[in-house]
Design an enzyme around this catalytic site. Structure first.
Site, mmCIF file in Angstrom:
data_model
loop_
_atom_site.group_PDB
_atom_site.id
_atom_site.type_symbol
_atom_site.label_atom_id
_atom_site.label_comp_id
_atom_site.label_asym_id
_atom_site.label_seq_id
_atom_site.Cartn_x
_atom_site.Cartn_y
_atom_site.Cartn_z
ATOM 1 N N GLN A 75 8.450 -55.143 74.108
ATOM 2 C CA GLN A 75 8.322 -56.593 73.950
ATOM 3 C C GLN A 75 8.618 -57.317 75.262
ATOM 4 O OE1 GLN A 75 10.659 -57.897 70.609
ATOM 5 N NE2 GLN A 75 9.445 -56.764 69.129
ATOM 6 N N SER A 90 11.867 -51.568 76.539
ATOM 7 C CA SER A 90 11.452 -52.581 75.575
ATOM 8 C C SER A 90 9.997 -52.957 75.816
ATOM 9 C CB SER A 90 12.329 -53.825 75.660
ATOM 10 O OG SER A 90 11.787 -54.863 74.845
ATOM 11 N N ARG A 94 19.330 -62.904 66.684
ATOM 12 C CA ARG A 94 18.862 -61.894 67.641
ATOM 13 C C ARG A 94 18.847 -62.453 69.061
ATOM 14 N NH1 ARG A 94 13.587 -59.049 65.171
ATOM 15 N NH2 ARG A 94 14.020 -57.641 66.914
ATOM 16 N N ARG A 103 12.868 -53.135 57.121
ATOM 17 C CA ARG A 103 12.949 -51.671 57.250
ATOM 18 C C ARG A 103 14.155 -51.089 56.518
ATOM 19 N NH1 ARG A 103 8.547 -51.014 60.185
ATOM 20 N NH2 ARG A 103 8.227 -52.312 62.028
ATOM 21 N N ASP A 152 11.510 -48.035 65.878
ATOM 22 C CA ASP A 152 11.428 -48.745 64.599
ATOM 23 C C ASP A 152 11.503 -47.801 63.404
ATOM 24 O OD1 ASP A 152 11.337 -51.338 65.525
ATOM 25 O OD2 ASP A 152 9.160 -51.337 65.753
ATOM 26 N N LYS A 189 18.142 -55.321 66.306
ATOM 27 C CA LYS A 189 16.887 -55.535 65.575
ATOM 28 C C LYS A 189 17.104 -56.625 64.523
ATOM 29 C CE LYS A 189 13.964 -52.560 67.407
ATOM 30 N NZ LYS A 189 12.621 -52.975 67.875
#
Length: 444
Positions: free
Chosen positions: A175, A173, A128, A401, A325, A352
């Protein structure tokens, strides 16, 4: 970090799902509750913490940097903080496992401390890109040496005092926003993030609760979120609401399995996180909010979900940041709707835990769904409620997920579906398979 031995799991078609379940604590809030408590002066307590592998990776890293973190037998977590500016040099590399949230937020925390840390992770996390966090933290003075492509392993040397910046997010984002704000905690002056598209706001809410000076103002270019540095955080008692991203799988399962009637308790309904429930209602889902209340400053309700006939929609683009998500769960719901669902605006899914657009297109196609992959999402022609064929083995790509989404889809298939590796589910929802079995058992 080597990923453990794969654990294949076969999911069989289900009868009616009925009963009540409580989802684990919100992952985003769990990470932040540990981080902010570790930077407070004094003792904080957290109840309802998600005890999945990702959050435990955050706890382990904070311990390495001086915070005292302990869990009691009744699942109350106690954190003795070191104070803003008090993080210690870790003696060894910080192992982030599969957790992108841990990595990006801790990079922000460390960036304005005079310490050096090496970040490592599993095979999935190491693919990532971290460039979108590296860019603003470098502007603040951190020295970051990453592997090719801005990936882990990477080494970060913090700067103290760091340089306050005014940073416009190039892509939505939470994050990245949070990483910059956390770096700003120990930076003299005011650090600002300009957010053209709103993202989840847990950091802003919780930092205020801990006593930091955080302002949010509207401007022509979007929201401007600012934090005043060299803050002193005060210890708190935090109650973590249930994770809407985890609830998403149970909500979709109850919606697509005929005659189901399920109550999912204690679901956080922060408006920056509840986009999936809005999209499902637009498709015709029956989602009723019971006992709406506030827990730890966050809106919460119990959701009663009953089987409903769904109709394909064009998902409104402005919902994307509040359900990024949950797109894999939405794709599953769309596979059982009547007509075509156009789910776009989700480029973020490409970076992701896996490329979730490609992974979900392949997985749904394997069990018989009609799916067209586009750069920023999927076009899905649903079955009108009929079961899918199933009878396939699915590559989960070390992504929790993907594993849970296909487990839900398998509940309304004609034949079994096998996951090549179900172990990643433990990163966010250790009790997932047990709770599905509970809902199936209540129906018996």
């Amino acid at each position: 970090m080597a990923h453990p031995t794969p654990h294949p799991r076969t999911i069989s078609p289900s009868g009616t799902l009925t009963g009540r379940v409580r989802v684990p604590g919100d992952k985003s809030i769990s990470h932040r509750s540990l981080m902010f408590s570790a930077l407070a002066v004094g003792t904080s307590t957290v109840t309802g913490l998600l005890e999945g592998e990702d959050v435990l990776a955050t706890a382990a890293a904070l311990r390495q940097m001086g915070a005292s973190i302990a869990r009691s037998d009744d699942a109350v977590w106690t954190i003795d903080g070191v104070g803003v500016g008090g993080l210690l040099q870790p003696a060894s590399a910080l192992d982030m496992g599969n957790s992108g949230t841990s990595t990006r937020l801790l990079m922000g925390l460390i960036a304005s401390h005079p310490i050096t840390a090496t970040f490592i992770g599993d095979a999935s996390l190491s693919k990532r890109p971290m460039g979108r966090v590296i860019t603003p933290l470098t502007q603040m003075g951190a020295d970051i040496t990453a592997s090719p492509g801005g990936r882990l392993p990477l080494m970060l040397r913090g700067l103290c005092p760091a340089v306050p910046i005014r940073y416009t997010l190039p892509v939505a984002s939470a994050q990245v926003k949070s990483a910059v704000l956390l770096a700003g905690l120990n930076t003299p002056g005011i650090t600002s993030v300009i957010e053209p598209v709103a993202t989840r706001d847990h950091s802003e809410r919780m930092l205020r609760g801990f006593g930091a000076t955080v302002t949010v103002e509207a401007a022509a270019q979007g929201k401007i979120i600012s934090i005043t540095g060299e803050a002193e955080l005060k210890p708190q008692h935090i109650v973590v609401p249930g994770d809407p991203s985890s609830a998403a799988f149970l909500v979709v399962a109850a919606t697509i399995v005929p005659e189901s009637d399920v109550v999912v308790e204690n679901v956080g309904l922060n408006p920056t996180r509840a986009g999936l429930f809005t999209a499902l209602r637009l498709m015709g889902a029956s989602i009723e909010e019971l006992d709406r209340r506030e827990v730890g400053g966050e809106p919460v309700a119990d959701l009663r979900v009953r089987h409903a006939a769904l109709t394909g929609i064009e998902v409104p683009p402005d919902l994307a940041p509040s359900m990024i998500d949950e797109y894999p769960a939405l794709f599953v719901a769309a596979a059982f709707a009547t007509g075509r669902t156009i789910a776009r605006g989700a480029e973020e899914l490409r970076v992701k835990e896996s490329d979730r657009i490609a992974a979900m297109a392949a997985a749904l196609s394997a069990i018989g769904a009609r799916v067209e992959e586009v750069e920023d999402g999927l076009l899905i022609d649903g079955t009108g409620g009929d079961p899918l064929p199933g009878d396939a083995t699915i590559a989960t790509h070390l992504d929790h997920r993907i594993a849970m989404s296909l487990s839900v889809a398998a509940l309304n298939c004609r034949a079994d579906v096998t996951l090549d590796d179900a172990s990643p589910v433990a990163t966010s929802y250790p009790a997932f398979f047990d709770q599905i079995a509970h809902l199936q058992g209540d129906a018996a």
